[in-house]
Design an enzyme around this catalytic site. Structure first.
Site, PDB file in Angstrom:
ATOM      1  N   HIS A  39       0.867  -1.174   0.000  1.00 37.78           N
ATOM      2  CA  HIS A  39       0.000   0.000   0.000  1.00 37.78           C
ATOM      3  C   HIS A  39       0.908   1.230   0.000  1.00 37.78           C
ATOM      4  O   HIS A  39       1.538   1.534   1.006  1.00 37.78           O
ATOM      5  CB  HIS A  39      -0.894  -0.018   1.252  1.00 37.78           C
ATOM      6  CG  HIS A  39      -1.902   1.086   1.284  1.00 37.78           C
ATOM      7  ND1 HIS A  39      -3.105   0.968   1.930  1.00 37.78           N
ATOM      8  CD2 HIS A  39      -1.893   2.347   0.766  1.00 37.78           C
ATOM      9  CE1 HIS A  39      -3.790   2.089   1.812  1.00 37.78           C
ATOM     10  NE2 HIS A  39      -3.061   2.940   1.111  1.00 37.78           N
ATOM     11  N   HIS A  66      -7.036  -4.559   7.991  1.00 31.48           N
ATOM     12  CA  HIS A  66      -7.052  -3.662   6.830  1.00 31.48           C
ATOM     13  C   HIS A  66      -6.901  -2.199   7.244  1.00 31.48           C
ATOM     14  O   HIS A  66      -7.295  -1.295   6.517  1.00 31.48           O
ATOM     15  CB  HIS A  66      -8.329  -3.848   6.007  1.00 31.48           C
ATOM     16  CG  HIS A  66      -8.589  -5.265   5.612  1.00 31.48           C
ATOM     17  ND1 HIS A  66      -7.773  -5.952   4.741  1.00 31.48           N
ATOM     18  CD2 HIS A  66      -9.567  -6.144   5.980  1.00 31.48           C
ATOM     19  CE1 HIS A  66      -8.232  -7.183   4.582  1.00 31.48           C
ATOM     20  NE2 HIS A  66      -9.308  -7.318   5.331  1.00 31.48           N
ATOM     21  N   GLU A 106      -3.863   7.113  -3.527  1.00 26.25           N
ATOM     22  CA  GLU A 106      -3.431   5.818  -3.013  1.00 26.25           C
ATOM     23  C   GLU A 106      -3.333   4.789  -4.128  1.00 26.25           C
ATOM     24  O   GLU A 106      -4.173   4.736  -5.034  1.00 26.25           O
ATOM     25  CB  GLU A 106      -4.398   5.348  -1.921  1.00 26.25           C
ATOM     26  CG  GLU A 106      -4.571   6.380  -0.808  1.00 26.25           C
ATOM     27  CD  GLU A 106      -5.192   5.793   0.450  1.00 26.25           C
ATOM     28  OE1 GLU A 106      -5.172   4.565   0.616  1.00 26.25           O
ATOM     29  OE2 GLU A 106      -5.691   6.587   1.266  1.00 26.25           O
ATOM     30  N   ARG A 124      -8.307  15.052   1.477  1.00 27.69           N
ATOM     31  CA  ARG A 124      -8.060  15.663   2.793  1.00 27.69           C
ATOM     32  C   ARG A 124      -6.657  15.296   3.251  1.00 27.69           C
ATOM     33  O   ARG A 124      -5.982  14.471   2.626  1.00 27.69           O
ATOM     34  CB  ARG A 124      -9.067  15.136   3.812  1.00 27.69           C
ATOM     35  CG  ARG A 124      -9.065  13.598   3.897  1.00 27.69           C
ATOM     36  CD  ARG A 124     -10.054  13.075   4.888  1.00 27.69           C
ATOM     37  NE  ARG A 124     -10.233  11.639   4.795  1.00 27.69           N
ATOM     38  CZ  ARG A 124      -9.416  10.728   5.298  1.00 27.69           C
ATOM     39  NH1 ARG A 124      -8.327  11.124   5.940  1.00 27.69           N
ATOM     40  NH2 ARG A 124      -9.661   9.444   5.174  1.00 27.69           N
TER      41      ARG A 124
END
Length: 514
Positions: A39, A66, A106, A124
């Site tokens: 990630h 997660h 992401e 944000r």
């Protein structure tokens, strides 16, 4: 997830989606499966004049449930071509929609192929934005105000690149109220003792609680963020580990000890991270430990130093720090689920020979009795906390012993940068007298919670590990599973009920424990 669990998990996910987004929001999407994903996300910032910059990337691969635990920048073991490509794609995405302000783009990065895939954009600042601030020397909250006022971005992309090259690496650890050894089960309670690491330009703490505050089950379990910076990643990891050793919390369970283990993990140090990191290295991260004799001795000395009256002592007699010839025995049981001898009771006998001079005898089942002579200990006590400087033969040990006033006979010992939780037990340790056999015939709520669903009904035969009740606490669903084979005698609560920690949820037939 096992194949047989899919329908149950799908039902749970749909219910959560429906609660958040309403009817029609529970549609299941099938996406490309990445076997070893990382990630990785990029912090972007855009102004009203068409400028957009990337303030580096963050690796957030170390996760549980997660959700992120550790975030770091720059991402380890990432080649420059991929890094710059990620930045470029993130900036392109922001510019394509005319974005203004702080945002996080992401990506999922495939460790095997090196390919990366767009996942989402958070419009944000995120929890982990201090990591980016550390490696760029910026205040992104200030940037938001400036951009909102119509100003041009304070730095160009070239200036940001130069700062990242100069400032090294940063890591953020999320401090959660939870029990990692119990499947990261959330916890709540009052912070009866809280000592945080000292902060400076390279060590930052963003905290939402102070000593004396109560962490409730109504909100997310994160109680603080610890962020460190080092000239390189190795230095940053070492600073994080040292800072965690100075983080002391009593009153509820936290993931601090687990974070220390993460920092020592060879795979993490090498940067071999992926979203399945914790499961992959589970045996190492949850390797059982043995509580050292000195911990039990310090616990006994700490209790003695609090100087209760003889009538208050659980074992009778008193032990002061100014009289010789006094003897007292203590019986401890470790509360640490990672203690390889979790159920053992350790007896500690303390003999006071002179002012601040002691001998100790430690008795453990299956081991030879150990005697430590001429222990010099000087305590400083205040309310439920005792600080000890103790000289054992060949070693000086500084210790903090905390007695939790909200949990009878619970003792927490901090020494050598580690935390050990003990309970002071009676000399006679009878299961029947303590209700242990009766307790195993029922399942209780591990924390304050709301009952979402009873998965069984009265009269059902269940196997060990079968789902019994689904509860909600700290914004997370948790499935309570059966600790044994048995027959359900009674369901204590219906869906929608709110329960306190320790409340009985399911009662088994009496022969369930035979």
């Amino acid at each position: 997830m096992e194949e047989g669990e899919f329908l149950q998990q799908l039902k749970s996910a749909r219910a959560e989606a429906r609660a958040s987004f309403g009817e029609g929001g529970e549609v299941m999407l099938v996406e490309k499966y990445i076997v070893r994903p990382r990630h990785v996300e990029v912090q972007v910032f855009a102004d009203k004049h068409g400028n957009c910059v990337a303030l580096g990337e963050r690796d957030c691969s170390v996760q549980r449930r997660h959700q992120k635990i550790l975030e770091e920048s720059p991402a380890p073991n990432l080649d420059d071509v991929t890094r710059l490509d990620l930045w470029d794609k993130a900036r392109t995405a922001a510019l394509a929609v005319g974005y203004v302000g702080a945002g996080t783009v992401e990506f999922i990065l495939d460790k095997d192929s090196g390919e990366f895939y767009f996942m989402e954009m958070n419009t944000r600042l995120q929890v982990e934005h201090p990591v980016s601030e550390m490696v760029t020397g910026t205040d992104l909250v200030e940037w938001q105000f400036r951009v909102a006022a119509g100003e041009i971005l304070p730095l160009t992309q070239k200036e940001i690149v130069q700062r990242i090259q100069e400032r090294g690496a940063a890591i953020e650890a999320r401090i959660y109220a939870e029990s990692p050894e119990k499947g990261f089960l959330p916890d709540s309670g009052t912070l009866v003792h809280l000592t945080a690491p000292k902060t400076d330009e390279d060590i930052r703490i963003d905290a939402g609680f102070v000593e004396g505050d109560t962490v409730t089950e109504a909100y997310d379990g994160m109680i603080a963020k610890l962020i460190v910076r080092g000239d390189d990643r190795e230095t940053a990891i070492r600073k994080m580990e040292l800072a965690l050793q100075n983080y002391e919390v009593v009153g509820l369970s936290t993931n601090i000890e687990f974070l220390k283990r993460l920092c020592k993990s060879p795979a993490f140090i090498e940067g071999d991270v992926e979203t399945g990191f914790i499961e992959k290295w589970k045996a190492e991260l949850f390797d059982p430990i043995t509580v050292k004799p000195e911990v039990y001795v310090q616990a006994a000395l700490g209790i003695s130093a609090s100087a209760p009256t003889p009538a208050e002592l659980p074992h009778g007699g008193s032990l002061g720090f100014g009289h010789s010839g006094v003897e007292r025995s203590f019986f401890f049981k470790s509360l640490d689920a990672l203690n390889e001898k979790e159920d053992e009771v350790v007896e500690v006998q303390i003999f006071q020979k002179d002012n601040q001079l002691f001998d100790a005898i430690i008795k453990r089942k299956g081991e030879e009795t150990q005697t430590i002579e001429n222990i010099v200990s000087s305590p400083t006590s205040s309310s439920s906390k005792t600080t000890l400087t103790t000289f054992f033969p060949g070693a000086r040990v500084d210790t903090v012993v905390v007695q939790d006033p909200n949990k009878d006979n619970k003792i927490t010992v901090f020494q050598h940068g580690g935390k050990t939780e003990l309970v002071l037990v009676s000399p006679t340790w009878y299961e029947k007298a303590l209700g242990i056999k009766e307790a195993t015939a029922s399942v209780v709520a591990p924390m304050p919670c709301k009952i979402l669903k009873n998965e069984v009904k009265e009269g059902d035969k269940v196997a060990k590990g079968a789902p019994l009740v689904v509860i909600e606490s700290m914004k997370m669903e948790t499935v309570i599973r059966s600790p044994q084979d048995g027959v359900v005698k009674r369901l204590a609560h219906k869906e929608g009920d709110k329960c306190k920690a320790g409340t009985v949820l399911v009662v088994f037939e009496e022969n369930a424990t035979e």
